[in-house]
Design an enzyme around this catalytic site. Structure first.
Site, PDB file in Angstrom:
ATOM      1  N   LYS A  38       0.833  -1.218   0.000  1.00 50.71           N
ATOM      2  CA  LYS A  38       0.000   0.000   0.000  1.00 50.71           C
ATOM      3  C   LYS A  38       0.869   1.270   0.000  1.00 50.71           C
ATOM      4  O   LYS A  38       0.591   2.232  -0.717  1.00 50.71           O
ATOM      5  CB  LYS A  38      -0.915  -0.041   1.233  1.00 50.71           C
ATOM      6  CG  LYS A  38      -1.675   1.227   1.501  1.00 50.71           C
ATOM      7  CD  LYS A  38      -2.691   1.552   0.440  1.00 50.71           C
ATOM      8  CE  LYS A  38      -3.378   2.870   0.743  1.00 50.71           C
ATOM      9  NZ  LYS A  38      -4.144   3.383  -0.385  1.00 50.71           N
TER      10      LYS A  38
ATOM     11  N   LYS B 132       1.371  11.471   5.109  1.00 49.58           N
ATOM     12  CA  LYS B 132       1.690  10.408   6.082  1.00 49.58           C
ATOM     13  C   LYS B 132       2.205   9.162   5.363  1.00 49.58           C
ATOM     14  O   LYS B 132       3.211   8.567   5.756  1.00 49.58           O
ATOM     15  CB  LYS B 132       0.413  10.095   6.874  1.00 49.58           C
ATOM     16  CG  LYS B 132       0.293   8.666   7.370  1.00 49.58           C
ATOM     17  CD  LYS B 132      -1.100   8.392   7.943  1.00 49.58           C
ATOM     18  CE  LYS B 132      -2.198   8.120   6.943  1.00 49.58           C
ATOM     19  NZ  LYS B 132      -2.348   6.815   6.413  1.00 49.58           N
TER      20      LYS B 132
HETATM   21  P1  NAP Z   1     -11.005  10.307   7.764  1.00 46.94           P
HETATM   22  O1  NAP Z   1     -12.157  10.632   6.902  1.00 46.94           O
HETATM   23  O2  NAP Z   1     -10.143  11.392   8.287  1.00 46.94           O
HETATM   24  O3  NAP Z   1     -11.567   9.434   8.999  1.00 46.94           O
HETATM   25  C1  NAP Z   1     -10.758   9.083  10.073  1.00 46.94           C
HETATM   26  C2  NAP Z   1     -11.542   8.243  11.066  1.00 46.94           C
HETATM   27  O4  NAP Z   1     -10.682   7.939  12.177  1.00 46.94           O
HETATM   28  C3  NAP Z   1     -12.766   8.947  11.664  1.00 46.94           C
HETATM   29  O5  NAP Z   1     -13.740   7.974  11.961  1.00 46.94           O
HETATM   30  C4  NAP Z   1     -12.191   9.547  12.940  1.00 46.94           C
HETATM   31  O6  NAP Z   1     -13.150   9.761  13.943  1.00 46.94           O
HETATM   32  C5  NAP Z   1     -11.271   8.437  13.369  1.00 46.94           C
HETATM   33  N1  NAP Z   1     -10.234   8.930  14.281  1.00 46.94           N
HETATM   34  C6  NAP Z   1      -9.363   9.954  14.068  1.00 46.94           C
HETATM   35  N2  NAP Z   1      -8.563  10.101  15.141  1.00 46.94           N
HETATM   36  C7  NAP Z   1      -8.952   9.172  16.047  1.00 46.94           C
HETATM   37  C8  NAP Z   1      -8.522   8.843  17.350  1.00 46.94           C
HETATM   38  N3  NAP Z   1      -7.505   9.492  17.949  1.00 46.94           N
HETATM   39  N4  NAP Z   1      -9.139   7.824  17.997  1.00 46.94           N
HETATM   40  C9  NAP Z   1     -10.144   7.155  17.406  1.00 46.94           C
HETATM   41  N5  NAP Z   1     -10.609   7.413  16.168  1.00 46.94           N
HETATM   42  C10 NAP Z   1     -10.015   8.423  15.501  1.00 46.94           C
HETATM   43  O7  NAP Z   1     -10.007   9.295   7.041  1.00 46.94           O
HETATM   44  P2  NAP Z   1     -10.272   8.256   5.846  1.00 46.94           P
HETATM   45  O8  NAP Z   1     -10.112   8.937   4.542  1.00 46.94           O
HETATM   46  O9  NAP Z   1     -11.508   7.468   6.120  1.00 46.94           O
HETATM   47  O10 NAP Z   1      -8.952   7.341   6.011  1.00 46.94           O
HETATM   48  C11 NAP Z   1      -8.856   6.305   6.990  1.00 46.94           C
HETATM   49  C12 NAP Z   1      -7.616   5.468   6.637  1.00 46.94           C
HETATM   50  O11 NAP Z   1      -7.775   4.919   5.335  1.00 46.94           O
HETATM   51  C13 NAP Z   1      -6.302   6.259   6.626  1.00 46.94           C
HETATM   52  O12 NAP Z   1      -5.263   5.441   7.093  1.00 46.94           O
HETATM   53  C14 NAP Z   1      -6.121   6.559   5.140  1.00 46.94           C
HETATM   54  O13 NAP Z   1      -4.768   6.769   4.812  1.00 46.94           O
HETATM   55  C15 NAP Z   1      -6.682   5.291   4.525  1.00 46.94           C
HETATM   56  N6  NAP Z   1      -7.175   5.400   3.135  1.00 46.94           N
HETATM   57  C16 NAP Z   1      -7.949   6.442   2.758  1.00 46.94           C
HETATM   58  C17 NAP Z   1      -8.411   6.489   1.433  1.00 46.94           C
HETATM   59  C18 NAP Z   1      -9.242   7.639   0.916  1.00 46.94           C
HETATM   60  O14 NAP Z   1      -9.318   7.764  -0.317  1.00 46.94           O
HETATM   61  N7  NAP Z   1      -9.861   8.439   1.741  1.00 46.94           N
HETATM   62  C19 NAP Z   1      -8.103   5.470   0.532  1.00 46.94           C
HETATM   63  C20 NAP Z   1      -7.338   4.401   0.969  1.00 46.94           C
HETATM   64  C21 NAP Z   1      -6.882   4.378   2.280  1.00 46.94           C
HETATM   65  P3  NAP Z   1     -13.999  11.155  14.039  1.00 46.94           P
HETATM   66  O15 NAP Z   1     -15.201  10.947  13.174  1.00 46.94           O
HETATM   67  O16 NAP Z   1     -14.323  11.262  15.491  1.00 46.94           O
HETATM   68  O17 NAP Z   1     -13.094  12.257  13.548  1.00 46.94           O
END
Ligand code: NAP
Length: 295
Positions: A177, A245
């Site tokens: 990844k 990151k």
């Molecule tokens: P996001 O929209 O920023 O969501 C992050 C999630 O993590 C939210 O549910 C948030 O809760 C929670 N969170 C943040 N800090 C936390 C903490 N200290 N304790 C517990 N929960 C916490 O991110 P995302 O885009 O879904 O990405 C999530 C992961 O998938 C990341 O590792 C990212 O690199 C990966 N990813 C993302 C994509 C993409 O296209 N977006 C694609 C592939 C992989 P709250 O709702 O309370 O803020």
């Protein structure tokens, strides 16, 4: 052989986690959902039959026996799996934890070791494909860990993904990844430079992109990110801070292996500058904001 699981806990309902959990519910799994901000879990439960809200990761995991985490980075994964009231407190011996966040392979292996002490199996299983693919269940999923754990996780993966690959032993899902995302980060940064130059040269960018898209300069980033770069519509599908990151994790892993990645280092500088300009929460197409422009 164990029976097909019917329950799963889902921790982290952000851009990716919410639609992934929704697809598990649509596929017939009973989902116990937990999110730091409880309203998101409540909204998911209100919109999907078979979803119930848990008060903590431990409570969600105890109800399910298998847990999936989808949070930003290593500290958050450690908190929801191994911290106070974390999933490891609720999972039974023989339980399974699947982390689908993008974190460092070294961290994945360390988490696996700590869970193994409690008799819990672990997979690092990150995904590619942004929110549209999370929504329609066509993510690519790459898993690292034991074959037996991969087979147990397969029904869940099939509900969320299209291409599901067992990349190899623990940490190999995370490593694949990081390499994929660093390629995307470099390609998107190069596209941002090309588009900035095209505009400065007074080109018709639609004509220029028509040529690039059918030529050797093409990449997935041209189809996905040229339009947001040009229009300035940077509503996040994948946040710039998360891409940064991933590039940093990739550089750290490469350094540990004695390999210098000069293109990735350049990309890291551009994404860092864009973050410093307040663009970290925008889509990573915002890297164009760090490319030098004439006045
Ligand atoms: P996001 O929209 O920023 O969501 C992050 C999630 O993590 C939210 O549910 C948030 O809760 C929670 N969170 C943040 N800090 C936390 C903490 N200290 N304790 C517990 N929960 C916490 O991110 P995302 O885009 O879904 O990405 C999530 C992961 O998938 C990341 O590792 C990212 O690199 C990966 N990813 C993302 C994509 C993409 O296209 N977006 C694609 C592939 C992989 P709250 O709702 O309370 O803020």
């Amino acid at each position: 052989m164990s029976e097909t699981p019917t329950r799963v806990a889902f921790l982290g309902l952000g851009i990716m986690g919410a639609p992934m959990a929704a697809n598990l519910a649509r596929a017939g799994f009973e989902v116990t959902a937990w999110n730091r901000t409880a309203e998101k879990a409540e909204a998911l439960a209100a919109g999907h039959e078979g979803v119930t809200v848990a008060a903590s990761p431990a409570e969600a995991a105890a109800a399910a026996g298998t847990v999936i985490s989808m949070v930003p980075d290593t500290p958050e994964v450690e908190a929801v799996l191994l911290g106070h009231d974390g999933a490891a407190e609720g999972l039974p011996e023989g339980g399974l934890a699947i982390d689908m966040s993008t974190i460092a392979p070294t961290a994945s292996r360390s988490i696996a070791d700590r869970l193994a002490e409690k008799g819990i199996a672990f997979l690092d299983a990150p995904v590619t494909g942004s929110s549209p693919k999370a929504e329609d269940g066509t993510l690519t999923i790459m898993a690292g860990g034991p074959q037996s754990a991969f087979e147990r996780a397969r029904p869940f993966f099939d509900a969320m993904g299209q291409l599901v690959v067992h990349a190899g032993p623990q940490g190999h899902g995370s490593m694949v990844k990081l390499i994929n995302n660093t390629l995307a980060a470099v390609n998107a940064a190069a596209l941002a430079e090309g588009l900035t130059l095209a505009r400065a040269a007074g080109l018709d960018t639609d004509r220029a992109l028509e040529v690039v898209a059918s030529g050797s300069g093409n990449s997935a980033m041209v189809a996905l990110k040229a339009e947001p770069m040009l229009s300035g519509d940077l509503e996040p599908l994948f946040k710039l801070e998360h891409m940064l990151k991933d590039v940093r994790h990739c550089l750290a892993e490469a350094e540990g292996l004695g390999i210098g990645l000069r293109l990735a280092e350049s990309a890291e500088r551009l994404y860092t500058e864009a973050g410093e300009k307040g663009l970290g929460g925008r889509d990573f197409a915002a890297v164009i904001g760090a490319v030098d422009r004439p006045d």
